[in-house]
Write an enzyme that holds these catalytic residues in place. Structure first.
Site, mmCIF file in Angstrom:
data_model
loop_
_atom_site.group_PDB
_atom_site.id
_atom_site.type_symbol
_atom_site.label_atom_id
_atom_site.label_comp_id
_atom_site.label_asym_id
_atom_site.label_seq_id
_atom_site.Cartn_x
_atom_site.Cartn_y
_atom_site.Cartn_z
ATOM 1 N N LYS A 188 0.860 -1.187 -0.046
ATOM 2 C CA LYS A 188 -0.015 0.055 -0.027
ATOM 3 C C LYS A 188 1.082 1.272 0.152
ATOM 4 C CE LYS A 188 -1.842 3.101 1.861
ATOM 5 N NZ LYS A 188 -1.879 4.370 1.733
ATOM 6 N N GLU A 263 9.536 1.248 10.948
ATOM 7 C CA GLU A 263 10.641 2.485 10.854
ATOM 8 C C GLU A 263 9.837 3.747 11.001
ATOM 9 O OE1 GLU A 263 12.739 5.140 9.337
ATOM 10 O OE2 GLU A 263 12.496 3.861 7.394
ATOM 11 N N CYS A 297 13.337 10.516 7.369
ATOM 12 C CA CYS A 297 13.259 10.252 8.672
ATOM 13 C C CYS A 297 14.424 10.528 9.359
ATOM 14 C CB CYS A 297 12.654 8.938 8.650
ATOM 15 S SG CYS A 297 13.530 7.714 7.922
ATOM 16 N N GLU A 398 8.967 16.186 15.181
ATOM 17 C CA GLU A 398 9.260 15.948 13.736
ATOM 18 C C GLU A 398 8.545 16.878 12.929
ATOM 19 O OE1 GLU A 398 8.496 12.248 11.838
ATOM 20 O OE2 GLU A 398 10.401 12.105 11.200
HETATM 21 P P1 ADP Z 1 2.432 11.172 6.682
HETATM 22 O O1 ADP Z 1 1.874 11.933 8.176
HETATM 23 O O2 ADP Z 1 3.612 11.956 6.613
HETATM 24 O O3 ADP Z 1 1.742 11.165 5.505
HETATM 25 P P2 ADP Z 1 1.952 8.738 7.436
HETATM 26 O O4 ADP Z 1 2.748 7.782 8.594
HETATM 27 O O5 ADP Z 1 0.457 8.928 7.777
HETATM 28 O O6 ADP Z 1 2.879 9.711 7.258
HETATM 29 O O7 ADP Z 1 1.979 7.672 6.085
HETATM 30 C C1 ADP Z 1 2.756 6.752 5.743
HETATM 31 C C2 ADP Z 1 1.964 5.544 5.055
HETATM 32 O O8 ADP Z 1 0.958 5.061 6.201
HETATM 33 C C3 ADP Z 1 1.221 6.011 3.857
HETATM 34 O O9 ADP Z 1 1.067 5.056 2.888
HETATM 35 C C4 ADP Z 1 -0.383 6.368 4.309
HETATM 36 O O10 ADP Z 1 -1.628 6.035 3.407
HETATM 37 C C5 ADP Z 1 -0.332 5.171 5.583
HETATM 38 N N1 ADP Z 1 -1.499 5.344 6.818
HETATM 39 C C6 ADP Z 1 -1.927 6.476 7.252
HETATM 40 N N2 ADP Z 1 -2.821 6.441 8.067
HETATM 41 C C7 ADP Z 1 -2.904 5.012 7.889
HETATM 42 C C8 ADP Z 1 -3.694 4.147 9.174
HETATM 43 N N3 ADP Z 1 -4.559 4.437 9.837
HETATM 44 N N4 ADP Z 1 -3.465 2.753 9.062
HETATM 45 C C9 ADP Z 1 -2.329 2.119 8.015
HETATM 46 N N5 ADP Z 1 -1.979 2.895 7.279
HETATM 47 C C10 ADP Z 1 -2.048 4.151 7.100
#
Ligand code: ADP
Length: 494
Positions: A188, A263, A297, A398
């Protein structure tokens, strides 16, 4: 911000991008799409299938079926050959992959194309790692005659959720060990940068990786990502992203106690002693945070400088930052492109305002660029805040932008305590000519990666990961493979 008209990218052909499930490209079940937005001017690059819970269910079933089918019987030689073929294809098409990332999330082409050796090297590393997957023959003290040994087996269906900051290599970080160990994957990618994952999946099929082994479901994190994290037929989640989302994934994974590798983010200290080579240290301090506009990161965002050189040193860093060309990310001379998304722009600029209101002094940058063509995109220049205090939010949270917080320090004991006073523990840089100081910091700091007289070097043979809220598990290196393997203990009485 002039850039000569580019030839259209072969992958951006105007057709909506589809999901890859069981070797077939399909629309989302709901038929909906979401746009991939150019961070340069807000235009739409492509429409992408908006996968949701039902698409995730289909992809997980396909990955399970593949895992339990002939894939689990593939010989190490076969999986190695597939990885080597994929490495060749990624090498062949790397320029296109790098350009897709640049268009999609705005990192300068000099940065994205510079990751070729790493991307191809990772795949070749995992190809050789296939041959390192062995159990042990163990001794035992059991009464009678026993032969005891361990078997290493693939963990099963892996859900990989990746961020948008280094899309191609983030996907390869997960794909490599999956193929090496004989697992299957549902990938994903991030909504902000899904295109290169889809192109990589095409290359995986061209490399002969069988249907269902690699599945890609694009879509929102809080629906598609959350469904993958919660799915009880997924054995492991390999996640890279923010610690907030990491926490949600831990909770979602509890239902079937999935294996997790996380990570996550960082607020890494970057330390400069007065005895260091200051030219190199200034360059390192600047690029340790400004590369990829700080959307890294392990960016070195807290700059600790020995007090006697503090004022002069931060001026040097600021000078380097001011000279970094900001511009169109496809221009080969650009060092600072736009931030990846409007959400990211909002987040970073809110921290710029916060830093000023907390009493930190911006000695360069400090506000979004709005003149001319910059107004259409998400451009923030390198920013250096001086006179930051440890407890300010800009020194604790961050930001994920080109924002450096500089602070003076006096002695080793105080330095170590302050460097460690963060919820994160991903990276730490230290510049000194004194080997004792270097070792002292390297040992005392609670971080997964320490860089002495350099910042941010990464090698495929080295494990990368964090302490504390920067996550757990390691990517690349020997340790990374273990996370995709089960160990079975066999007791054979004879
Ligand atoms: P950012 O806030 O910098 O976009 P995220 O950690 O939210 O960083 O995003 C990293 C990945 O996690 C993306 O692929 C995002 O779609 C996914 N993501 C965001 N929210 C969720 C969630 N609740 N469960 C699983 N994956 C998620």
């Amino acid at each position: 911000m002039n850039i000569a008209a580019q030839a259209p990218h072969p992958f951006l052909d105007g057709k909506p991008k589809k999901l890859l499930i069981d070797g077939k490209w399909s629309d989302a079940i709901t038929g909906t799409t979401f746009p991939s937005i150019s961070p340069v001017d807000g235009s739409t690059l492509a429409d992408i299938a908006q996968g949701g819970v039902r698409d995730i269910n289909l992809a997980v079933s396909a990955a399970r079926k593949a895992f339990e089918g002939p894939w689990s019987k593939t010989k190490p030689f076969e999986r190695q050959a597939m990885l080597l073929r994929l490495a060749e294809l990624v090498e062949r098409d790397f320029h296109d992959l790098a350009t897709l990332d640049t268009l999609d999330m705005g990192a300068p082409i000099s940065f994205t194309s510079g990751r070729k050796t790493r991307a191809v090297g990772l795949l070749r590393y995992f190809a050789s790692a296939v041959m390192m997957i062995n159990g042990d023959t163990t001794g035992n003290s059991l009464p009678g005659d026993f032969f005891t040994y361990t078997l290493k087996e693939p963990v099963g269906v892996v859900g990989a959720i990746i961020p948008w900051n280094t899309p191609v290599t983030a996907a390869i970080w997960k794909l490599g060990p999956v193929i090496a160990t004989g697992c299957t994957i549902v990938l994903k990618p991030a909504e902000e940068a899904s295109l290169s994952s889809l192109r990589l999946a095409e290359l995986a099929m061209e490399a002969g990786i069988p249907p269902g082994v690699v599945n890609v479901v694009t879509g929102p994190g809080d629906t598609a990502g959350a469904a993958l994290a919660a799915h009880t037929d997924v054995d492991k989640i390999a996640f890279t992203g923010s610690h907030f989302t990491g926490q949600k994934i831990v909770q979602a994974s509890a239902r079937n106690l999935k294996r997790l590798t996380l990570e996550l983010g960082g607020k890494s200290p970057h330390i400069v002693f007065a005895d260091a080579n200051l030219d190199e240290a200034a360059q390192g301090a600047a690029m340790g945070v400004f590369v990829n506009s700080g959307q890294v990161c392990a960016a070195g965002t807290r700059l600790f400088v020995e007090r006697k050189i503090y004022a002069e040193f931060i001026e040097r860093v600021a000078d380097l930052g001011r000279k970094l060309p900001v511009g169109h990310p496809l221009d080969p001379s650009t060092q600072i492109g736009p931030l990846a998304s409007s959400a990211q722009l909002e987040r970073v600029t809110s921290y710029l305002d916060l830093g000023a209101s907390e009493g930190a002094r911006p000695i360069m940058g400090g506000a979004r660029l709005t003149e001319g063509d910059f107004a259409k995109g998400y451009f923030v220049p390198p920013t250096l805040f001086a006179d930051v205090k440890d407890n300010m939010r800009i020194a604790q949270e961050e930001i994920f932008g080109p924002v450096l917080s500089a602070m003076p320090f006096e002695g080793m004991e105080e330095l170590v305590e302050r460097a460690n006073s963060s919820i994160f523990g991903l990276g730490c840089g230290v510049w000194t000519r004194d080997v004792t100081k270097a070792h002292t910091v390297a040992r005392a700091v609670r971080a997964g990666n320490v860089w002495v007289n350099n910042y941010g070097a990464m090698d495929v043979q080295m494990p990368f990961g964090g302490y504390k809220m920067s996550g757990y598990g390691r990517e690349s290196g020997r340790e990374s493979l273990e996370a995709y393997l089960q160990t079975k203990a066999v007791y054979l009485r004879f």
